[in-house]
Scaffold this motif. Structure first.
Motif, PDB file in Angstrom:
ATOM      1  N   MET A 276       5.976  -2.786   7.020  1.00 38.36           N
ATOM      2  CA  MET A 276       7.388  -3.028   7.344  1.00 38.36           C
ATOM      3  C   MET A 276       8.067  -1.745   7.812  1.00 38.36           C
ATOM      4  N   VAL A 277       7.833  -0.662   7.081  1.00 39.15           N
ATOM      5  CA  VAL A 277       8.462   0.610   7.432  1.00 39.15           C
ATOM      6  C   VAL A 277       8.034   1.050   8.825  1.00 39.15           C
ATOM      7  N   ARG A 278       6.745   0.899   9.120  1.00 40.22           N
ATOM      8  CA  ARG A 278       6.245   1.310  10.431  1.00 40.22           C
ATOM      9  C   ARG A 278       6.796   0.422  11.537  1.00 40.22           C
ATOM     10  N   HIS A 279       6.895  -0.878  11.288  1.00 44.20           N
ATOM     11  CA  HIS A 279       7.403  -1.786  12.314  1.00 44.20           C
ATOM     12  C   HIS A 279       8.878  -1.518  12.593  1.00 44.20           C
ATOM     13  N   HIS A 280       9.648  -1.258  11.543  1.00 41.57           N
ATOM     14  CA  HIS A 280      11.069  -0.982  11.739  1.00 41.57           C
ATOM     15  C   HIS A 280      11.268   0.361  12.439  1.00 41.57           C
ATOM     16  N   ASP A 281      10.407   1.324  12.103  1.00 38.67           N
ATOM     17  CA  ASP A 281      10.353   2.620  12.800  1.00 38.67           C
ATOM     18  C   ASP A 281      11.671   3.389  12.735  1.00 38.67           C
ATOM     19  N   PHE A 282      12.358   3.304  11.597  1.00 39.88           N
ATOM     20  CA  PHE A 282      13.597   4.061  11.401  1.00 39.88           C
ATOM     21  C   PHE A 282      13.320   5.115  10.332  1.00 39.88           C
ATOM     22  N   ASN A 283      12.448   6.062  10.672  1.00 37.29           N
ATOM     23  CA  ASN A 283      11.922   6.968   9.648  1.00 37.29           C
ATOM     24  C   ASN A 283      11.997   8.412  10.119  1.00 37.29           C
ATOM     25  N   THR A 284      11.177   9.265   9.538  1.00 39.08           N
ATOM     26  CA  THR A 284      11.153  10.657   9.948  1.00 39.08           C
ATOM     27  C   THR A 284      10.582  10.787  11.351  1.00 39.08           C
ATOM     28  N   ALA A 285      11.082  11.757  12.077  1.00 45.38           N
ATOM     29  CA  ALA A 285      10.636  11.969  13.451  1.00 45.38           C
ATOM     30  C   ALA A 285       9.449  12.929  13.469  1.00 45.38           C
ATOM     31  N   GLY A 286       8.435  12.621  12.684  1.00 48.27           N
ATOM     32  CA  GLY A 286       7.262  13.480  12.603  1.00 48.27           C
ATOM     33  C   GLY A 286       5.993  12.687  12.762  1.00 48.27           C
ATOM     34  N   MET A 287       5.123  12.752  11.739  1.00 51.74           N
ATOM     35  CA  MET A 287       3.830  12.068  11.795  1.00 51.74           C
ATOM     36  C   MET A 287       3.860  10.778  10.981  1.00 51.74           C
ATOM     37  N   HIS A 288       4.996  10.125  10.941  1.00 54.55           N
ATOM     38  CA  HIS A 288       5.147   8.867  10.203  1.00 54.55           C
ATOM     39  C   HIS A 288       4.810   9.027   8.718  1.00 54.55           C
ATOM     40  N   GLU A 289       5.218  10.160   8.143  1.00 51.27           N
ATOM     41  CA  GLU A 289       4.947  10.362   6.718  1.00 51.27           C
ATOM     42  C   GLU A 289       5.643   9.313   5.855  1.00 51.27           C
ATOM     43  N   THR A 290       6.806   8.834   6.293  1.00 47.67           N
ATOM     44  CA  THR A 290       7.545   7.865   5.488  1.00 47.67           C
ATOM     45  C   THR A 290       6.812   6.538   5.354  1.00 47.67           C
ATOM     46  N   ASP A 291       5.776   6.324   6.152  1.00 47.22           N
ATOM     47  CA  ASP A 291       4.953   5.125   5.967  1.00 47.22           C
ATOM     48  C   ASP A 291       4.325   5.092   4.576  1.00 47.22           C
TER      49      ASP A 291
ATOM     50  N   HIS B  29      -2.143   0.946  10.606  1.00 43.33           N
ATOM     51  CA  HIS B  29      -3.216   1.867  10.216  1.00 43.33           C
ATOM     52  C   HIS B  29      -2.792   2.781   9.068  1.00 43.33           C
ATOM     53  N   ASP B  30      -1.547   3.227   9.050  1.00 45.19           N
ATOM     54  CA  ASP B  30      -1.089   4.030   7.920  1.00 45.19           C
ATOM     55  C   ASP B  30      -1.056   3.197   6.650  1.00 45.19           C
ATOM     56  N   ALA B  31      -0.692   1.940   6.784  1.00 44.55           N
ATOM     57  CA  ALA B  31      -0.666   1.050   5.618  1.00 44.55           C
ATOM     58  C   ALA B  31      -2.067   0.891   5.024  1.00 44.55           C
ATOM     59  N   ALA B  32      -3.076   0.849   5.887  1.00 40.44           N
ATOM     60  CA  ALA B  32      -4.454   0.752   5.390  1.00 40.44           C
ATOM     61  C   ALA B  32      -4.842   2.022   4.636  1.00 40.44           C
ATOM     62  N   LEU B  33      -4.380   3.180   5.130  1.00 44.84           N
ATOM     63  CA  LEU B  33      -4.649   4.437   4.433  1.00 44.84           C
ATOM     64  C   LEU B  33      -3.905   4.482   3.103  1.00 44.84           C
ATOM     65  N   LEU B  34      -2.690   3.956   3.080  1.00 41.59           N
ATOM     66  CA  LEU B  34      -1.935   3.868   1.829  1.00 41.59           C
ATOM     67  C   LEU B  34      -2.702   3.042   0.808  1.00 41.59           C
ATOM     68  N   ARG B  35      -3.198   1.902   1.241  1.00 43.12           N
ATOM     69  CA  ARG B  35      -3.941   1.026   0.328  1.00 43.12           C
ATOM     70  C   ARG B  35      -5.170   1.734  -0.223  1.00 43.12           C
ATOM     71  N   SER B  36      -5.873   2.477   0.624  1.00 41.05           N
ATOM     72  CA  SER B  36      -7.066   3.184   0.169  1.00 41.05           C
ATOM     73  C   SER B  36      -6.714   4.291  -0.811  1.00 41.05           C
ATOM     74  N   ALA B  37      -5.552   4.930  -0.631  1.00 40.73           N
ATOM     75  CA  ALA B  37      -5.135   5.993  -1.541  1.00 40.73           C
ATOM     76  C   ALA B  37      -4.841   5.445  -2.930  1.00 40.73           C
ATOM     77  N   ILE B  38      -4.106   4.345  -2.990  1.00 38.26           N
ATOM     78  CA  ILE B  38      -3.795   3.748  -4.295  1.00 38.26           C
ATOM     79  C   ILE B  38      -5.070   3.270  -4.974  1.00 38.26           C
ATOM     80  N   PHE B  39      -5.953   2.644  -4.220  1.00 31.73           N
ATOM     81  CA  PHE B  39      -7.214   2.172  -4.789  1.00 31.73           C
ATOM     82  C   PHE B  39      -8.043   3.338  -5.306  1.00 31.73           C
TER      83      PHE B  39
END
Length: 267
Positions: free
Chosen positions: A45-60, A166-176
């Motif tokens: 959701m955060v990535r689709h809305h794209d109202f985040n930091t103007a960097g490497m999408h860290e807010t994902d 793709h960031d969401a998939a990395l997030l999922r792997s980090a929590i796991f």
């Protein structure tokens, strides 16, 4: 972004994973699921809305911290500390990475953001879960050794939903990875410098500094005497959208097309 096709699909997948002793909520849908699935859909959701930091999408990655914090009933202070730690580790890894002649890096803007979201988030969530040093080491290793995504997901060729997920998939792997390390699962002892490790096959050797002492967009060294943390310096977008397009000219069309309604979304 919570009613796009990709997020609806993610919510359907989340329904397959009912939360056990740790429950988190999929935003907008009221679905109770595991932290990694709630974080995954929230990150989409955060990535689709794209109202985040103007960097490497860290807010994902922030939805992962919020999902775990919800499951643990963490305090706001603890979650803010985890966010601060995430940005420091992420920036430390990102700015330490050599580019150009590294074995697996093709130019500065190749896959650099894909390498470090997961390990940085694993450290933040590991501290939120109060893992010991040994568990944190294994969580770091597990977070990226088996989970480095290819740049084709959002860089070359026709785009698929993987571009925004793709960031969401990395997030999922980090929590796991953190949950696995907490349960006693181990990862390679030398994920960076070991044979066929990160240095060997992708980045080449590097040294990182913590605190990172960088900030802004792009992350550049701070001036002498500036001791702010990275999270205190990040630049945010004025309008939601990707890149340097003339967003302000298209906002009226977006608003005419999408009319958000109050209430719960349907899967």
């Amino acid at each position: 972004g919570f009613e796009t096709d990709s997020i609806r699909a993610g919510a359907r997948v989340a329904q397959l994973y009912p939360g056990g002793s740790m429950k988190s909520t999929v935003w907008g849908y009221g679905i109770q699921t595991t932290p990694e699935m709630a974080g995954f859909v929230g990150s989409c959701m955060v990535r689709h809305h794209d109202f985040n930091t103007a960097g490497m999408h860290e807010t994902d990655m922030v939805p992962g911290i919020l999902a775990v914090g919800e499951a643990l009933h963490s305090s706001g202070e603890d979650m803010l500390s985890a966010m601060t730690l995430f940005w420091e580790v992420f920036a430390g890894l990102l700015t330490a990475q050599p580019v150009g002649n590294a074995p697996g890096i093709r130019g500065t803007w190749s896959i650099m953001d894909n390498l470090f979201h997961a390990p940085a988030l694993a450290m933040a969530i590991g501290k939120l879960m109060k893992l010991n040093e040994d568990q944190l080491g294994n969580a770091l290793s597990l977070s990226f050794v088996n989970n480095i995504s290819l740049g084709v997901d959002h860089w070359e060729g026709p785009n698929s939903m993987a571009k925004s997920n793709h960031d969401a998939a990395l997030l999922r792997s980090a929590i796991f990875a953190v949950l696995s390390a907490r349960a006693g699962i181990t990862g390679p002892a030398q994920p960076f410098e070991g044979g066929k490790g990160l240095w060997d096959v992708i980045t080449g050797p590097f040294k990182m500094r913590l605190p990172a002492r960088v900030g802004g967009d792009p992350m550049m060294p701070l001036k002498p005497g500036d001791d702010r943390y990275v999270i205190q310096t990040v630049v945010y977008k004025r309008l939601p959208g990707n890149g340097g397009a003339a967003i302000s000219q298209t906002i009226p069309d977006f608003r005419a097309f999408a009319k958000p309604e109050i209430g719960r979304a349907h899967v």
